[in-house]
Design an enzyme around this catalytic site. Structure first.
Site, short mmCIF file in Angstrom:
data_model
loop_
_atom_site.label_atom_id
_atom_site.label_comp_id
_atom_site.label_asym_id
_atom_site.label_seq_id
_atom_site.Cartn_x
_atom_site.Cartn_y
_atom_site.Cartn_z
N TYR A 1 0.89 -1.36 -0.02
CA TYR A 1 -0.13 0.26 0.37
C TYR A 1 1.24 1.71 0.48
CZ TYR A 1 -3.85 -2.98 0.99
OH TYR A 1 -4.79 -3.68 1.03
N LYS B 1 3.88 -14.87 1.83
CA LYS B 1 4.06 -16.16 0.47
C LYS B 1 5.57 -16.04 0.06
CE LYS B 1 1.25 -17.10 -2.69
NZ LYS B 1 0.09 -17.97 -3.08
N ASP C 1 -2.24 -17.64 1.01
CA ASP C 1 -3.53 -18.43 0.95
C ASP C 1 -4.17 -20.05 1.54
OD1 ASP C 1 -1.43 -19.64 0.10
OD2 ASP C 1 -1.76 -20.63 -1.90
N ASP D 1 -5.18 -7.20 5.57
CA ASP D 1 -6.65 -6.47 5.33
C ASP D 1 -7.17 -7.47 5.16
OD1 ASP D 1 -8.26 -4.77 4.57
OD2 ASP D 1 -6.87 -3.53 2.79
N ASP E 1 -10.09 -9.23 8.42
CA ASP E 1 -11.75 -8.91 7.75
C ASP E 1 -12.50 -10.73 7.90
OD1 ASP E 1 -11.84 -6.27 7.54
OD2 ASP E 1 -12.81 -6.08 5.30
#
Ligand code: NAD
Length: 368
Positions: free
Chosen positions: A142, A192, A224, A248, A252
């Site tokens: 980001y 990852k 993942d 992020d 959630d």
């Protein structure tokens, strides 16, 4: 006893309504547990814009840098939608996070037994769930450069860059291990590393930091697979440590395991101050909920639980934080529900202030 300083920023919409209930809880701890707080209150978001023409006054920013903890309600609302980007209510919150350099974002996913039916997962998978996601908040994709949309040949290309320095990973990793020491002493780091160099470095640095915390069990998981495991068997985790982007998404996902937005607290922590306490901002995950503002319908529990996090992480009062969480559990077990928690199984509908009163009553009962 040292003074505990707390800056309250109720903000906009339901922010002041839920904060009024937190005030009752703070007063209860002062009167009954000898926990005195030096509380000041100020404006943020649209309320600050109305008063000063900016969403966060410099004096408020300076005060936030000095106190042990900042507790924020919510910012924003339709009244401010057309304001210039630079003075939008959210800019006040972003300024706080940036200037306090709050690099560790803590999002608990805790399922109160009485609300286990609210989850989209089966009750036995989520009942008693208590995990914490620690997301690195100030770096990663980001913020990395280069970024932008560029011309390349006869088409455009959108670029963002995942970038982490060793020191950025290390300071967030230390937060994760410190957190685990106060909880179940397990950290699962998610990246990852199979396809990203930043993930390889993340794994290396986290493994190195782990050597300073021999009591904490460290495991690694590709992010993942982590997402899959979160919905398959979330109770296997204690602290999940991950980067800004994966955090992020994963936070959630984990949050929704527990049901309602009105139940979700958060903490954002930075470097330790001179007194050893971290820079800290506590806030509910929800927004200003303009659709229910001023109607006594807001659930104050997310904001009260944010104060419980402040008790635990800023004021070193883990036992009192647990007392508060158990008081909330007791209120829910009695079937008392704000509107957002009224599901198929029913319950007794109560208002925002009745919920605050019920929590205080349950706190009082915890002493008997
Ligand atoms: P929201 O979280 O305010 O509301 C989403 C839905 O959840 C609404 O139906 C609302 O009534 C309900 N809800 C939220 N909190 C609740 C509570 N405590 N009790 C009962 N019901 C609750 O999100 P939104 O509608 O997308 O945004 C509204 C405003 O809030 C916007 O201006 C947005 O920018 C702002 N916002 C602020 C923050 C923040 O301050 N951190 C976060 C998200 C959104």
């Amino acid at each position: 006893m040292s003074t505990n300083t707390l800056l309250i920023l109720p903000g906009d919409g339901i922010g002041p309504e839920v904060m009024a209930e937190v005030r009752k809880v703070i007063n209860w701890f002062g009167e009954n547990r000898g926990l005195k707080f030096d509380v000041s209150e100020d404006l943020v978001g649209g309320a600050a814009y109305d008063a000063h023409g900016v969403p966060l006054h410099d004096d408020t920013m300076a005060r936030a840098q000095e106190v042990d903890a900042v507790l924020l309600g919510a910012v924003g609302g339709p009244k401010y939608d057309d304001l210039d980007f630079s003075v939008k209510p959210e800019r006040g919150l972003l300024r706080l996070r940036k200037e306090m350099d709050l690099y560790s974002n803590l999002r608990p996913a805790q399922c109160f037994d009485a609300l286990a039916d609210f989850s989209s997962l089966k009750k036995d998978i989520v009942a008693g769930l208590d995990i914490m996601i620690l997301r690195e908040l100030t770096s990663g994709v980001y913020f990395g450069e280069p970024r932008g949309i560029f011309e390349e040949g006869n088409e455009r290309v959108g670029i963002n860059t995942q970038r982490y320095t060793e020191s950025e990973i290390e300071r967030a990793a230390r937060s994760a291990f410190e957190l685990a020491m106060r909880r179940g002493k397990k950290v699962c780091s998610m990246e990852k590393a199979n396809v990203m160099e930043s993930g390889i470095l993340w794994r290396e640095v986290t493994t190195r930091v782990a050597k300073d915390y021999p009591e904490v069990e460290l495991s690694h998981m590709y992010a993942d697979n982590g997402a899959m495991q979160l919905v398959r068997a979330p109770k296997q985790f204690d602290v999940i440590f991950t980067d800004n982007l994966f955090g992020d998404i994963l936070s959630d996902c984990a949050a929704m395991l527990t049901g309602s937005l009105g139940m979700l607290p958060s903490a954002s922590l930075g470097a330790p101050m001179a007194n050893g306490r971290p820079k800290a901002l506590y806030e509910p995950v929800h927004g200003s909920a303009p659709d229910i503002t001023g109607q006594g319908k807001a659930n104050p529990i997310a904001c009260v639980l944010s104060f419980a996090m402040a008790l635990r992480y800023s004021f070193d009062q883990g036992d009192e934080a647990t007392r508060l969480e158990q008081a909330i559990e007791a209120v829910l077990a009695k079937g008392l529900r704000t509107g957002d928690l009224l599901g198929a199984e029913g319950g007794t509908p109560i208002s925002t202030s009745e919920m605050g009163d019920a929590i205080v009553t349950a706190l009082q009962e915890s002493l008997e």
